[in-house]
Design a protein around this motif. Structure first.
Motif, PDB file in Angstrom:
ATOM      1  N   SER A  52       0.813  -1.219   0.000  1.00 13.57           N
ATOM      2  CA  SER A  52       0.000   0.000   0.000  1.00 13.57           C
ATOM      3  C   SER A  52       0.845   1.268   0.000  1.00 13.57           C
ATOM      4  O   SER A  52       0.408   2.305  -0.480  1.00 13.57           O
ATOM      5  CB  SER A  52      -0.959   0.000   1.191  1.00 13.57           C
ATOM      6  N   SER A  53       2.059   1.198   0.518  1.00 15.34           N
ATOM      7  CA  SER A  53       2.921   2.383   0.495  1.00 15.34           C
ATOM      8  C   SER A  53       3.528   2.590  -0.895  1.00 15.34           C
ATOM      9  O   SER A  53       3.998   3.671  -1.219  1.00 15.34           O
ATOM     10  CB  SER A  53       4.035   2.248   1.531  1.00 15.34           C
ATOM     11  N   GLU A  54       3.497   1.555  -1.712  1.00 19.81           N
ATOM     12  CA  GLU A  54       4.100   1.593  -3.038  1.00 19.81           C
ATOM     13  C   GLU A  54       3.182   2.272  -4.065  1.00 19.81           C
ATOM     14  O   GLU A  54       3.664   2.934  -4.978  1.00 19.81           O
ATOM     15  CB  GLU A  54       4.392   0.153  -3.460  1.00 19.81           C
ATOM     16  N   ILE A  55       1.870   2.106  -3.914  1.00 20.55           N
ATOM     17  CA  ILE A  55       0.918   2.567  -4.921  1.00 20.55           C
ATOM     18  C   ILE A  55      -0.273   3.252  -4.265  1.00 20.55           C
ATOM     19  O   ILE A  55      -0.825   2.762  -3.287  1.00 20.55           O
ATOM     20  CB  ILE A  55       0.370   1.376  -5.731  1.00 20.55           C
ATOM     21  N   ASP A  56      -0.680   4.381  -4.836  1.00 29.21           N
ATOM     22  CA  ASP A  56      -1.942   5.018  -4.466  1.00 29.21           C
ATOM     23  C   ASP A  56      -3.003   4.389  -5.366  1.00 29.21           C
ATOM     24  O   ASP A  56      -3.132   4.760  -6.540  1.00 29.21           O
ATOM     25  CB  ASP A  56      -1.848   6.525  -4.681  1.00 29.21           C
ATOM     26  N   MET A  57      -3.739   3.413  -4.852  1.00 30.00           N
ATOM     27  CA  MET A  57      -4.677   2.651  -5.667  1.00 30.00           C
ATOM     28  C   MET A  57      -5.792   3.518  -6.252  1.00 30.00           C
ATOM     29  O   MET A  57      -6.232   3.281  -7.370  1.00 30.00           O
ATOM     30  CB  MET A  57      -5.275   1.495  -4.855  1.00 30.00           C
ATOM     31  N   GLU A  58      -6.231   4.505  -5.527  1.00 33.08           N
ATOM     32  CA  GLU A  58      -7.288   5.378  -6.052  1.00 33.08           C
ATOM     33  C   GLU A  58      -6.790   6.190  -7.251  1.00 33.08           C
ATOM     34  O   GLU A  58      -7.484   6.336  -8.250  1.00 33.08           O
ATOM     35  CB  GLU A  58      -7.827   6.307  -4.957  1.00 33.08           C
ATOM     36  N   LYS A  59      -5.575   6.696  -7.150  1.00 38.42           N
ATOM     37  CA  LYS A  59      -5.000   7.433  -8.277  1.00 38.42           C
ATOM     38  C   LYS A  59      -4.786   6.509  -9.473  1.00 38.42           C
ATOM     39  O   LYS A  59      -5.020   6.885 -10.619  1.00 38.42           O
ATOM     40  CB  LYS A  59      -3.686   8.100  -7.879  1.00 38.42           C
ATOM     41  N   MET A  60      -4.357   5.287  -9.172  1.00 36.68           N
ATOM     42  CA  MET A  60      -4.157   4.308 -10.232  1.00 36.68           C
ATOM     43  C   MET A  60      -5.471   4.020 -10.959  1.00 36.68           C
ATOM     44  O   MET A  60      -5.523   3.958 -12.185  1.00 36.68           O
ATOM     45  CB  MET A  60      -3.575   3.024  -9.661  1.00 36.68           C
ATOM     46  N   LYS A  61      -6.564   3.885 -10.204  1.00 37.82           N
ATOM     47  CA  LYS A  61      -7.881   3.671 -10.808  1.00 37.82           C
ATOM     48  C   LYS A  61      -8.302   4.872 -11.646  1.00 37.82           C
ATOM     49  O   LYS A  61      -8.897   4.715 -12.709  1.00 37.82           O
ATOM     50  CB  LYS A  61      -8.938   3.413  -9.735  1.00 37.82           C
ATOM     51  N   ASP A  62      -8.008   6.066 -11.152  1.00 36.26           N
ATOM     52  CA  ASP A  62      -8.350   7.277 -11.911  1.00 36.26           C
ATOM     53  C   ASP A  62      -7.620   7.318 -13.247  1.00 36.26           C
ATOM     54  O   ASP A  62      -8.180   7.742 -14.255  1.00 36.26           O
ATOM     55  CB  ASP A  62      -8.009   8.535 -11.116  1.00 36.26           C
ATOM     56  N   VAL A  63      -6.371   6.884 -13.265  1.00 35.81           N
ATOM     57  CA  VAL A  63      -5.552   6.939 -14.476  1.00 35.81           C
ATOM     58  C   VAL A  63      -5.865   5.783 -15.419  1.00 35.81           C
ATOM     59  O   VAL A  63      -5.981   5.977 -16.637  1.00 35.81           O
ATOM     60  CB  VAL A  63      -4.045   6.947 -14.111  1.00 35.81           C
ATOM     61  N   LEU A  64      -6.013   4.571 -14.896  1.00 37.66           N
ATOM     62  CA  LEU A  64      -6.150   3.380 -15.734  1.00 37.66           C
ATOM     63  C   LEU A  64      -7.575   2.879 -15.908  1.00 37.66           C
ATOM     64  O   LEU A  64      -7.841   2.113 -16.827  1.00 37.66           O
ATOM     65  CB  LEU A  64      -5.308   2.238 -15.155  1.00 37.66           C
ATOM     66  N   GLY A  65      -8.474   3.269 -15.007  1.00 40.12           N
ATOM     67  CA  GLY A  65      -9.810   2.695 -15.034  1.00 40.12           C
ATOM     68  C   GLY A  65      -9.872   1.467 -14.147  1.00 40.12           C
ATOM     69  O   GLY A  65      -8.999   1.244 -13.317  1.00 40.12           O
ATOM     70  N   GLU A  66     -10.884   0.657 -14.352  1.00 36.76           N
ATOM     71  CA  GLU A  66     -11.097  -0.513 -13.500  1.00 36.76           C
ATOM     72  C   GLU A  66     -10.198  -1.693 -13.866  1.00 36.76           C
ATOM     73  O   GLU A  66      -9.967  -2.570 -13.043  1.00 36.76           O
ATOM     74  CB  GLU A  66     -12.560  -0.954 -13.559  1.00 36.76           C
TER      75      GLU A  66
END
Length: 129
Positions: A52-66
């Protein structure tokens, strides 16, 4: 491009590899022979394996989608019609022999998604500059 689903392979990681035939007749008795291998990787799947410290999952979803789609194509041109089925099967067999174990590993999805994510962030930051 017309595609025909040839097979689905359940991977040890929990993902599914789909193989599509994209072969088509070129001219006379000559064929373009090819396939596309595709794996849909849900972002939620990556969250299970990512620190979880490696990736901001919410930002990743915003950029890549689901989901993130891995896709790779293998092909040959001007194949004799008599040889097209054997050529296609040979391409698929070679692909599976060299990649199936890699795709089945739990790190594949995470590494691939992070690579796509990094490229998209780099691209969007370039456009904003």
């Amino acid at each position: 491009m017309d595609t025909l689903l040839l097979k689905k392979i359940d991977l040890e990681s929990g993902l599914e590899l789909e193989i599509y035939d994209v072969s088509r007749k070129l001219a006379g008795d000559r064929w373009y022979v090819g396939f596309i291998a595709r794996i849909e990787i849900p972002i939620t799947f990556i969250a299970d394996y990512a620190d979880s410290s490696e990736i901001d999952m919410e930002k990743m979803k915003d950029v890549l989608g689901e989901t993130v789609r891995f896709e790779q194509k293998r092909d040959r041109h001007y194949i004799d019609e008599k040889n097209k089925d054997a050529m296609l099967q040979g391409l698929i067999d070679d692909f599976l022999a060299t990649t199936l174990q890699y795709f089945s590993g739990k790190d594949f999805a995470k590494k691939y998604a992070l690579q796509v994510y990094g490229k998209r962030l780099e691209k969007t930051s370039w456009y904003k500059a």
